[in-house]
Write an enzyme that holds these catalytic residues in place. Structure first.
Site, mmCIF file in Angstrom:
data_model
loop_
_atom_site.group_PDB
_atom_site.id
_atom_site.type_symbol
_atom_site.label_atom_id
_atom_site.label_comp_id
_atom_site.label_asym_id
_atom_site.label_seq_id
_atom_site.Cartn_x
_atom_site.Cartn_y
_atom_site.Cartn_z
ATOM 1 N N TYR A 179 14.941 33.924 -26.281
ATOM 2 C CA TYR A 179 14.829 34.788 -27.308
ATOM 3 C C TYR A 179 16.463 34.469 -27.678
ATOM 4 C CZ TYR A 179 18.131 37.711 -24.352
ATOM 5 O OH TYR A 179 19.307 38.148 -23.342
ATOM 6 N N CYS A 180 16.829 35.282 -29.376
ATOM 7 C CA CYS A 180 17.923 34.999 -29.841
ATOM 8 C C CYS A 180 18.169 36.353 -30.413
ATOM 9 C CB CYS A 180 17.881 33.819 -30.802
ATOM 10 S SG CYS A 180 16.609 34.105 -32.236
ATOM 11 N N ARG A 181 18.708 36.388 -31.563
ATOM 12 C CA ARG A 181 18.921 37.786 -32.141
ATOM 13 C C ARG A 181 18.177 38.425 -32.807
ATOM 14 N NH1 ARG A 181 20.463 39.606 -37.119
ATOM 15 N NH2 ARG A 181 20.969 37.392 -37.770
ATOM 16 N N GLY A 204 14.942 35.870 -33.771
ATOM 17 C CA GLY A 204 13.372 35.064 -33.671
ATOM 18 C C GLY A 204 13.791 33.601 -34.422
ATOM 19 N N TYR A 230 16.474 39.711 -29.764
ATOM 20 C CA TYR A 230 17.178 40.975 -29.249
ATOM 21 C C TYR A 230 17.175 42.196 -30.121
ATOM 22 C CZ TYR A 230 21.122 43.148 -26.499
ATOM 23 O OH TYR A 230 21.572 44.295 -25.770
#
Length: 503
Positions: free
Chosen positions: A466-468, A470, A495
């Site tokens: 995951y990142c901020r 997607g 996130y």
């Protein structure tokens, strides 16, 4: 005076054309490699570019000083401490560069030696008339940004510690830049999104006074506190930075314009299999996740395309572009801006190819945050980023038992026979983002350095990324899949989506 800022959003990079309208003499500062806009505007304004000044040896893009020198005959100039593989004019601290008829007239730039980001860093104080009490502005390079200062850690490999460079940076800021009048405009080399700092503003100019008041790094504090502050939480360095710094220092081939040649599918696959070429899919994220050539890498043209490509593709690797029709030339140019010139060609209309040959395609595996199986009590702090990191131990590479039950994950994302402790949860955001708040049990492996740390992951175990929002997680998933990881998925919306789900 003629003054123009050229801001390149995709690299968060600024360059400047400055000229004296009376004499027609001009300088370019920190130019990018594709120089047509500069040449057109200079001609339209009746200016001739005599000097190309680099505020430092750039690492985040390939500069256009060599292209401009060939096109205009201009001299290339660096700060006195620069070591280059080609002839340059060395600008001394306090030296004046006059664009007027003589040194006592016209537009003038005064050189300030400001080591800290790099040893050879300089800033340029710009005055419309040499005796102006308040300068028109100061071109601060990577020494001072709007809202931040230059990162001091890029020379670690050359034996200069971040702490030493941070101390130099503090002296440069306080004995040089902050002595200028508050009304002096600040024109930096980068803005928000650049990996050359951690808190850059989206504003592309400011004033010394506003930065003195509002820039976190310029607030009154002991030197040791400043050093700790600016050496912590910097973004991970993209893999191409060292490559670009070397090319900008030693010299590089000149940019060759034009679109890449079209390749057939057989030619593209042969380039991959026989020449080690990377198939780089630069279509929008939705198109890529829906269907892509198995084993291809991904970074979309509607994001920070070149920077992300430079994070997942090793410099010098041959590249075949998989681009929507009409976008292949843009993709090639943006890669060239970071020195990735080895583009063998492009596959015309990859979506049509995938429709004709679905046996060559794959779809991205994605999971919604609701399906992570993390109870509300475990996520209570996710939406409170200012409260500190909510994740587990930094060294943990698996979720705590029971935190991600297999029946909460779609069967096409993580295999049904995988136990919770088998899953590797990876946060590919930058360290400062991770420290501000992370999913429980997540391990931080930033996208910028992931290609060099793949060996730290177990390809036999499922990976959830995951990142901020997607985007970076899809790029990371493509990289892992290309390296043989069979069970990889990412969190849709990242996130931010998890945090929104706890409101």
């Amino acid at each position: 005076m003629h003054f123009a800022q050229y801001y390149l959003d995709c690299l968060s990079q600024a360059s400047y054309l400055i000229g004296d309208k009376t004499t027609g003499r001009a300088v370019l500062v920190d130019p990018r490699r594709d120089i047509d806009d500069y040449l057109h505007d200079a001609e339209a304004a009746g200016l001739r570019i005599e000097l190309v000044i680099e505020t430092h040896i750039h690492a985040d893009f390939l500069s256009g000083h060599l292209e401009l020198a060939r096109a205009t005959g201009a001299t290339i100039a660096f700060g006195e401490a620069a070591e280059t593989g080609f002839p340059v004019r060395r600008l001394r601290d306090g030296e004046r560069v006059s664009l007027g008829a003589d040194d006592g007239q016209g537009v003038t730039l005064t050189v300030l030696a400001t080591p800290g980001h790099t040893l050879e860093s300089i800033c340029l104080v710009l005055r419309e008339h040499p005796d102006d009490d308040v300068p028109f502005g100061v071109l601060t390079g990577d020494t001072l940004f709007v809202g931040d200062v230059g990162r001091p850690d890029l020379l670690s490999a050359a034996g200069h510690t971040p702490q030493d460079m941070a101390a130099r940076l503090h002296r440069s800021l306080h004995t040089k830049l902050l002595t200028l009048p508050d009304a002096t405009r600040v024109f930096p080399a980068h803005g928000a999104g650049s990996a050359c700092g951690r808190s850059l503003s989206s504003e592309t100019s400011s004033t010394i006074g506003d930065q003195r008041r509002y820039n976190y790094a310029l607030q009154p504090m002991p030197v040791d506190d400043f050093i700790r502050l600016v050496t912590a939480g910097q973004p991970a360095t993209p893999g191409y930075f060292a490559h670009d710094a070397a090319l900008n220092r030693d010299g590089h081939p000149l940019l060759e314009p034009g679109p890449p040649p079209a390749l057939t599918l057989d030619e593209a696959l042969a380039a991959r299999d026989r020449q080690g070429a990377v198939l780089l899919d630069c279509r929008p994220l939705a198109a890529y996740t829906r269907a892509h050539l198995t084993g291809s890498l991904h970074t979309s043209l509607d994001t920070r395309f070149a920077e992300y490509a430079g994070s997942v593709v090793t410099p010098g690797t041959p590249i075949v572009l998989l681009a929507d029709p009409g976008t292949e030339q843009e993709a090639r140019l943006r890669l060239a801006r970071i020195g990735y010139d080895h583009v063998l060609g492009h596959l015309p209309d990859p979506a049509a190819v995938l429709d004709r040959m679905p046996e060559l395609s794959s779809s991205s595996r994605r999971v919604r945050h609701e399906e992570l199986g993390l109870g509300e009590s475990r996520l209570a702090g996710v939406a409170e980023a200012e409260g500190g990191r909510t994740g587990g131990a930094e060294s943990g590479d698996a979720l705590p038992t029971g935190s991600l039950p297999t029946d909460s994950v779609p069967t096409d994302s993580v295999p049904a026979d995988s136990g919770p402790a088998d899953i590797q949860l990876i946060d590919v955001r930058n360290p400062a983002e991770y420290e501000a708040g992370a999913l429980p049990g997540a391990r931080n492996l930033p996208l910028a350095g992931l290609a060099h740390r793949i060996a730290e992951l177990d390809p036999s175990r499922p990976v959830v990324l995951y990142c901020r929002s997607g985007n970076r997680s899809v790029i990371a998933a493509a990289l892992l899949e290309a390296h043989g990881f069979a069970e990889v998925c990412d969190v849709i919306g990242g996130y931010d989506a998890v945090g929104a789900g706890t409101q």
